[in-house]
Design a protein around this motif. Structure first.
Motif, PDB file in Angstrom:
ATOM      1  N   LEU A   1     130.383 -29.750 107.720  1.00  0.00           N
ATOM      2  CA  LEU A   1     130.391 -30.572 108.935  1.00  0.00           C
ATOM      3  C   LEU A   1     129.797 -29.855 110.141  1.00  0.00           C
ATOM      4  O   LEU A   1     129.229 -30.497 111.021  1.00  0.00           O
ATOM      5  N   SER A   2     129.933 -28.536 110.193  1.00  0.00           N
ATOM      6  CA  SER A   2     129.500 -27.809 111.382  1.00  0.00           C
ATOM      7  C   SER A   2     128.219 -27.006 111.201  1.00  0.00           C
ATOM      8  O   SER A   2     127.651 -26.531 112.180  1.00  0.00           O
TER       9      SER A   2
ATOM     10  N   VAL B   1     137.017 -36.214  98.770  1.00  0.00           N
ATOM     11  CA  VAL B   1     136.361 -35.350  99.759  1.00  0.00           C
ATOM     12  C   VAL B   1     134.860 -35.327  99.525  1.00  0.00           C
ATOM     13  O   VAL B   1     134.071 -35.415 100.478  1.00  0.00           O
ATOM     14  N   MET B   2     134.457 -35.213  98.274  1.00  0.00           N
ATOM     15  CA  MET B   2     133.021 -35.199  97.955  1.00  0.00           C
ATOM     16  C   MET B   2     132.347 -36.500  98.374  1.00  0.00           C
ATOM     17  O   MET B   2     131.222 -36.485  98.861  1.00  0.00           O
ATOM     18  N   GLU B   3     133.018 -37.614  98.192  1.00  0.00           N
ATOM     19  CA  GLU B   3     132.445 -38.894  98.595  1.00  0.00           C
ATOM     20  C   GLU B   3     132.318 -38.995 100.109  1.00  0.00           C
ATOM     21  O   GLU B   3     131.340 -39.537 100.623  1.00  0.00           O
ATOM     22  N   LEU B   4     133.298 -38.472 100.843  1.00  0.00           N
ATOM     23  CA  LEU B   4     133.229 -38.489 102.305  1.00  0.00           C
ATOM     24  C   LEU B   4     132.109 -37.602 102.842  1.00  0.00           C
ATOM     25  O   LEU B   4     131.513 -37.891 103.879  1.00  0.00           O
ATOM     26  N   LEU B   5     131.833 -36.511 102.136  1.00  0.00           N
ATOM     27  CA  LEU B   5     130.811 -35.561 102.581  1.00  0.00           C
ATOM     28  C   LEU B   5     129.473 -35.737 101.875  1.00  0.00           C
ATOM     29  O   LEU B   5     128.597 -34.892 101.999  1.00  0.00           O
ATOM     30  N   GLU B   6     129.320 -36.825 101.155  1.00  0.00           N
ATOM     31  CA  GLU B   6     128.117 -37.017 100.348  1.00  0.00           C
ATOM     32  C   GLU B   6     126.835 -36.961 101.173  1.00  0.00           C
ATOM     33  O   GLU B   6     125.850 -36.354 100.763  1.00  0.00           O
ATOM     34  N   ASP B   7     126.844 -37.566 102.362  1.00  0.00           N
ATOM     35  CA  ASP B   7     125.631 -37.546 103.184  1.00  0.00           C
ATOM     36  C   ASP B   7     125.303 -36.136 103.670  1.00  0.00           C
ATOM     37  O   ASP B   7     124.130 -35.751 103.735  1.00  0.00           O
ATOM     38  N   ARG B   8     126.317 -35.321 103.989  1.00  0.00           N
ATOM     39  CA  ARG B   8     126.079 -33.935 104.403  1.00  0.00           C
ATOM     40  C   ARG B   8     125.559 -33.087 103.252  1.00  0.00           C
ATOM     41  O   ARG B   8     124.699 -32.230 103.436  1.00  0.00           O
ATOM     42  N   ILE B   9     126.082 -33.328 102.058  1.00  0.00           N
ATOM     43  CA  ILE B   9     125.624 -32.587 100.881  1.00  0.00           C
ATOM     44  C   ILE B   9     124.186 -32.964 100.559  1.00  0.00           C
ATOM     45  O   ILE B   9     123.351 -32.101 100.264  1.00  0.00           O
ATOM     46  N   ASP B  10     123.865 -34.253 100.643  1.00  0.00           N
ATOM     47  CA  ASP B  10     122.482 -34.693 100.407  1.00  0.00           C
ATOM     48  C   ASP B  10     121.538 -34.114 101.447  1.00  0.00           C
ATOM     49  O   ASP B  10     120.412 -33.722 101.129  1.00  0.00           O
TER      50      ASP B  10
END
Length: 124
Positions: A67-68, A99-108
């Motif tokens: 996130l940061s 958690v992975m689904e919530l952060l999917e856009d950051r991981i991509d």
């Protein structure tokens, strides 16, 4: 190179079991001199004080770095915590998947910055 990772604002987590650097083979003293040596690198420091905290804050460190875009060093007492026999309420796969689904856009977003031999880019 930790300076390079911090300078490029790469999401990264180092999990460190901090132990005393001593002359004898087995040092049981809690010492964080190795952690204090990395303060100037630009990594954020996250400390755990129990087995449960180490488990929970490991995931928190990964969430925070994504996130940061600030790299983290998650450390704990290497002798006491790593040798302690304690029951831990571990997160199950459904929690981790959420958690992975919530952060999917950051991981991509992170994966898109990676070098790809099929789509070469010039950097620097």
């Amino acid at each position: 190179n930790m300076y390079k990772i911090a300078g490029e604002l790469l999401p990264c987590v180092f999990h460190v079991a901090a132990r005393s650097v001593a002359g004898q083979a087995l040092a049981i003293f809690g010492d964080h001199s190795d952690i204090m040596a990395v303060r100037q690198t630009g990594f954020a420091l996250l400390s755990s004080h129990s087995v449960q905290e180490s488990s929970d804050l490991a995931l928190v460190a990964h969430i925070a770095t994504l996130l940061s875009s600030v790299p983290f060093v998650h450390f704990f007492d290497g002798m006491r915590t790593s040798h302690e026999i304690q029951k831990v309420h571990a997160l199950n796969n459904q929690h981790l998947k959420a958690v992975m689904e919530l952060l999917e856009d950051r991981i991509d977003e992170f994966h898109e910055k990676a070098l790809n031999p099929n789509h070469p880019t010039l950097r620097g």
